[in-house]
Design an enzyme around this catalytic site. Structure first.
Site, PDB file in Angstrom:
ATOM      1  N   SER A  90     -20.958  26.129  15.726  1.00  0.00           N
ATOM      2  CA  SER A  90     -19.537  26.468  15.661  1.00  0.00           C
ATOM      3  C   SER A  90     -19.049  27.244  16.894  1.00  0.00           C
ATOM      4  O   SER A  90     -19.053  26.704  17.987  1.00  0.00           O
ATOM      5  CB  SER A  90     -19.288  27.234  14.367  1.00  0.00           C
ATOM      6  N   ASP A 227     -12.686  25.918  18.749  1.00  0.00           N
ATOM      7  CA  ASP A 227     -14.056  26.398  18.951  1.00  0.00           C
ATOM      8  C   ASP A 227     -14.950  25.178  19.218  1.00  0.00           C
ATOM      9  O   ASP A 227     -14.456  24.061  19.405  1.00  0.00           O
ATOM     10  CB  ASP A 227     -14.531  27.214  17.733  1.00  0.00           C
ATOM     11  N   ASP A 229     -16.928  23.227  17.429  1.00  0.00           N
ATOM     12  CA  ASP A 229     -16.997  22.056  16.548  1.00  0.00           C
ATOM     13  C   ASP A 229     -15.643  21.629  16.000  1.00  0.00           C
ATOM     14  O   ASP A 229     -15.578  20.759  15.127  1.00  0.00           O
ATOM     15  CB  ASP A 229     -17.995  22.288  15.407  1.00  0.00           C
ATOM     16  N   ASP A 231     -13.396  23.009  14.072  1.00  0.00           N
ATOM     17  CA  ASP A 231     -12.830  23.362  12.768  1.00  0.00           C
ATOM     18  C   ASP A 231     -11.881  24.548  12.879  1.00  0.00           C
ATOM     19  O   ASP A 231     -11.186  24.879  11.920  1.00  0.00           O
ATOM     20  CB  ASP A 231     -13.916  23.593  11.700  1.00  0.00           C
TER      21      ASP A 231
END
Ligand code: MG
Length: 425
Positions: A90, A227, A229, A231
């Site tokens: 993440s 960020d 990834d 999400d």
């Protein structure tokens, strides 16, 4: 054995973490018959993914490889499988990696599911298939296209100029394309999906100073940041100012016409004043998602996670980017932010762990203080503000949040917590 933090499994990549990926594969593969796997752009993600896939295949699980794909995209397509697994750390620095486990509706594995995986690994209770039951891994190349087709259904043409900073993470592959497709003029910044970025992956105000400069220089209507990834979403307004997550949450909720909103105990008290029915959970998007599944129109937390149940129960920074572009096409974002109630809110952290929290709780119990809310850590509500002290779910830190009707009072509450924590370490 506790392997999972508030956002799945995270760690600096080493032999143990890669081995754990294999064991997670064996464990999940023994419980779910079909699993789709995705990965972010980190240099170690291939190594982690193939270890995980090896475990899934050894367990006889029908395994699909969706390739490099944002977490919200993987969550969306997991509806066609029994579970989804994302290889990502993440917003952690590039030397980290990790694993997120997802259900068909995009929500993270809940407490009982995580416990089941942990128990299987701790007892080494794996079931390896015979060679006759094993199959090869199947490619699943259509994930991003399938997701884009769904998102585009929700948007008309939007004429704004947007700067997109994906931190060279995996959203680089999707957000600029979607925004262009709905009519935006897009300036890409850090959108090469290499996994290495000049800025740190967490989309915080201090990490987005360059994006703010570019928004001003380009005369853009908005700056969008993700960020690693995809999400999370953070936003810079047309004047180059970072929009705090609490305010962005209010903008989304108003724009979507939300009635029931789910957020975390560390979000601003201004949210309640806007007339939504507010439900508060522990800090962590998985807790927001869990509550939202019971009923709610929208969920979010100030760190930049936004959950839209019409898409999935996974935080979706990409859908959020298109939604905020839609908002910016109607009115200046800074003007919309100025309309919102605003109170001084301070956030910070000091080094510490759960034993520090135990000592703090004992100390507070021995002195007179308002009733302690223990939904997550220690939350004290005063007439003119509140204070939250909690152990981080991903780092050896104690996080402190204080909000009050005046700056002086917010500082007083914040300093009170820091002083008490220093005495408890
Ligand atoms: Mg993330």
């Amino acid at each position: 054995m506790q392997l999972f933090g508030s956002s799945g499994i995270r760690g600096i990549v080493d032999r143990e973490l890669v081995h754990l990926a294999w064991e997670i594969g064996l464990s999940v593969g023994g419980l779910y018959r079909s699993v789709v796997v995705g990965q972010d752009t980190r240099s170690s993600s291939d190594a982690m993914k193939y270890a995980l896939i090896s475990g899934l295949l050894c367990a006889g699980c029908r395994t699909y490889d969706a390739g490099t794909t944002p977490t919200p995209v993987l969550a969306y397509i997991t509806s066609d499988f029994e579970a989804g697994i994302m290889i990502t750390a993440s917003h952690n620095p590039p030397e980290y990696n990790g694993i997120k486990l997802l259900n068909r509706d995009g929500s993270a594995f809940d407490h009982a599911q995580r416990n089941q995986i942990e128990e299987t690994i701790s007892e080494k209770a794996f079931r390896l298939s015979s060679w006759k039951e094993m199959e090869g891994c199947r490619p699943y190349p259509g994930a991003i296209g399938c997701y884009i087709d769904r998102i585009l259904k929700d948007f008309d043409q939007i004429r704004i100029r947007a700067v997109v900073d994906s931190g060279n993470g995996v959203a680089s592959l999707v957000t600029p394309y979607i925004l262009e497709k709905i009519g935006c003029e897009v300036i890409s910044l850090n959108c090469h999906p290499s996994g290495y970025s000049p800025r740190r992956p967490e989309p915080t105000e201090e990490n987005l100073a360059h994006l703010a400069e570019v928004v001003k220089m380009a005369g853009a209507d908005i700056g969008i940041a993700h960020d690693g990834d995809g999400d999370r979403l953070a936003v810079i307004d047309e004047k180059g100012s970072f929009i705090p997550g609490d305010k962005l949450m209010a903008l989304f909720a108003r724009h979507l016409g939300v009635k029931r909103l789910v957020t975390t105990v560390d979000a601003s008290m201004a949210i309640e004043e806007l007339g939504f029915e507010v439900l508060r959970t522990r800090v962590g998007d998985s807790f927001v998602s869990e509550e939202l599944r019971k009923g709610g129109d929208f969920g979010g937390e100030p760190s930049g996670c936004w959950i839209f149940p019409n898409i999935s129960y996974c935080p979706d920074g990409i859908y959020a980017a298109a939604k905020v572009a839609e908002l910016a096409s109607k009115e200046k974002i800074s003007a919309l932010v100025d309309e919102l109630p605003s109170y001084p809110l301070l956030r910070g952290s000091i080094l510490g762990d759960r034993s520090t929290m135990t000592k703090l709780r004992q100390r507070l119990a021995s002195i007179s203080s308002p009733p302690i809310d223990t939904t997550d850590g220690i939350r004290l509500a005063f007439e003119d503000g509140w204070l939250l002290v909690r152990a981080s779910g991903t780092e050896p830190k104690i996080r402190v949040t204080a909000e009050a009707r005046s700056q002086r009072r917010a500082e007083e509450l914040y300093n009170l917590a820091i002083k008490a924590l220093e005495e408890c370490r």
